[in-house]
Scaffold this motif. Structure first.
Motif, short mmCIF file in Angstrom:
data_model
loop_
_atom_site.label_atom_id
_atom_site.label_comp_id
_atom_site.label_asym_id
_atom_site.label_seq_id
_atom_site.Cartn_x
_atom_site.Cartn_y
_atom_site.Cartn_z
N MET A 29 -22.04 -21.12 -14.22
CA MET A 29 -21.94 -19.75 -14.72
C MET A 29 -22.48 -18.76 -13.69
O MET A 29 -21.93 -17.67 -13.51
CB MET A 29 -22.69 -19.61 -16.06
CG MET A 29 -21.97 -20.31 -17.19
SD MET A 29 -22.86 -20.26 -18.74
CE MET A 29 -22.57 -18.58 -19.22
N ARG A 30 -23.54 -19.14 -13.00
CA ARG A 30 -24.06 -18.29 -11.92
C ARG A 30 -23.05 -18.13 -10.80
O ARG A 30 -22.87 -17.05 -10.25
CB ARG A 30 -25.37 -18.86 -11.39
CG ARG A 30 -26.51 -18.76 -12.37
CD ARG A 30 -27.80 -19.28 -11.78
NE ARG A 30 -28.85 -19.23 -12.78
CZ ARG A 30 -29.84 -20.07 -12.86
NH1 ARG A 30 -29.95 -21.05 -11.99
NH2 ARG A 30 -30.75 -19.95 -13.80
N ALA A 32 -19.81 -18.44 -11.13
CA ALA A 32 -18.72 -17.62 -11.66
C ALA A 32 -19.07 -16.14 -11.59
O ALA A 32 -18.22 -15.30 -11.25
CB ALA A 32 -18.40 -18.02 -13.10
N GLU A 33 -20.32 -15.82 -11.89
CA GLU A 33 -20.75 -14.42 -11.82
C GLU A 33 -20.64 -13.89 -10.39
O GLU A 33 -20.15 -12.77 -10.17
CB GLU A 33 -22.18 -14.28 -12.33
CG GLU A 33 -22.67 -12.85 -12.36
CD GLU A 33 -24.08 -12.73 -12.91
OE1 GLU A 33 -24.63 -11.63 -12.79
OE2 GLU A 33 -24.61 -13.71 -13.45
N ARG A 34 -21.07 -14.69 -9.42
CA ARG A 34 -20.98 -14.26 -8.02
C ARG A 34 -19.52 -14.12 -7.58
O ARG A 34 -19.18 -13.19 -6.85
CB ARG A 34 -21.73 -15.23 -7.12
CG ARG A 34 -23.24 -15.13 -7.26
CD ARG A 34 -23.98 -15.82 -6.15
NE ARG A 34 -23.69 -17.24 -6.01
CZ ARG A 34 -24.40 -18.22 -6.57
NH1 ARG A 34 -25.45 -17.94 -7.31
NH2 ARG A 34 -24.07 -19.47 -6.36
N SER A 36 -17.01 -13.34 -9.50
CA SER A 36 -16.50 -12.14 -10.14
C SER A 36 -16.99 -10.89 -9.41
O SER A 36 -16.21 -9.96 -9.16
CB SER A 36 -16.95 -12.10 -11.60
OG SER A 36 -16.43 -10.97 -12.25
N LEU A 37 -18.26 -10.86 -9.06
CA LEU A 37 -18.80 -9.70 -8.33
C LEU A 37 -18.16 -9.53 -6.96
O LEU A 37 -18.05 -8.43 -6.45
CB LEU A 37 -20.32 -9.83 -8.18
CG LEU A 37 -21.13 -9.69 -9.46
CD1 LEU A 37 -22.61 -10.01 -9.20
CD2 LEU A 37 -20.98 -8.28 -10.03
N GLU A 41 -11.78 -12.80 -9.37
CA GLU A 41 -11.79 -13.00 -10.82
C GLU A 41 -11.04 -14.26 -11.26
O GLU A 41 -11.45 -14.92 -12.22
CB GLU A 41 -11.21 -11.76 -11.52
CG GLU A 41 -11.51 -11.69 -12.98
CD GLU A 41 -13.01 -11.66 -13.29
OE1 GLU A 41 -13.40 -12.27 -14.31
OE2 GLU A 41 -13.78 -11.06 -12.53
N ALA A 44 -13.33 -17.11 -10.77
CA ALA A 44 -14.44 -16.96 -11.72
C ALA A 44 -14.01 -17.45 -13.10
O ALA A 44 -14.77 -18.17 -13.77
CB ALA A 44 -14.90 -15.51 -11.78
N GLN A 45 -12.82 -17.10 -13.51
CA GLN A 45 -12.32 -17.54 -14.81
C GLN A 45 -12.11 -19.05 -14.84
O GLN A 45 -12.37 -19.70 -15.86
CB GLN A 45 -11.03 -16.80 -15.17
CG GLN A 45 -11.23 -15.33 -15.47
CD GLN A 45 -12.20 -15.12 -16.62
OE1 GLN A 45 -12.12 -15.76 -17.66
NE2 GLN A 45 -13.16 -14.22 -16.41
N LEU A 48 -15.45 -20.60 -15.30
CA LEU A 48 -15.90 -20.43 -16.69
C LEU A 48 -15.21 -21.41 -17.63
O LEU A 48 -15.83 -21.91 -18.58
CB LEU A 48 -15.68 -18.99 -17.15
CG LEU A 48 -16.63 -17.96 -16.53
CD1 LEU A 48 -16.23 -16.54 -16.95
CD2 LEU A 48 -18.07 -18.25 -16.92
#
Length: 79
Positions: A29-30, A32-34, A36-37, A41, A44-45, A48
């Motif tokens: 999840m961490r 994925a957040e990076r 996305s930032l 995306e 990231a998806q 997730l």
């Protein structure tokens, strides 16, 4: 109900693997957040979705460990 040593080991193994899956999902999840930032995306998806698979597996393993505890699942002797 007292568990035999093999069943105690099985329960502990199932709980340990479930814990490993939970930790892995948190780390993913961490990531994925990076992603996305950073504007990635799609990846990231995808990560997730992997997290969801890990969480589902974790839940199943915890359920199996509970079944070992109650005697519904028993480790037998290998012959």
């Amino acid at each position: 109900m007292s568990l035999t040593k093999p069943n105690q080991d099985l329960k502990r193994d199932l709980q340990g693997i479930a814990s490993d899956l939970k930790w892995s999902a948190v780390e993913l999840m961490r990531i994925a957040e990076r992603l996305s930032l950073a504007g990635n995306e799609a990846d990231a998806q995808a990560v997730l979705r992997m997290c969801n698979v890990f969480h589902d597996g974790e839940d199943r393993l915890v359920g199996y460990a509970d079944e070992v505890k109650t005697g519904r699942i028993v480790r037998g002797k290998v012959e």
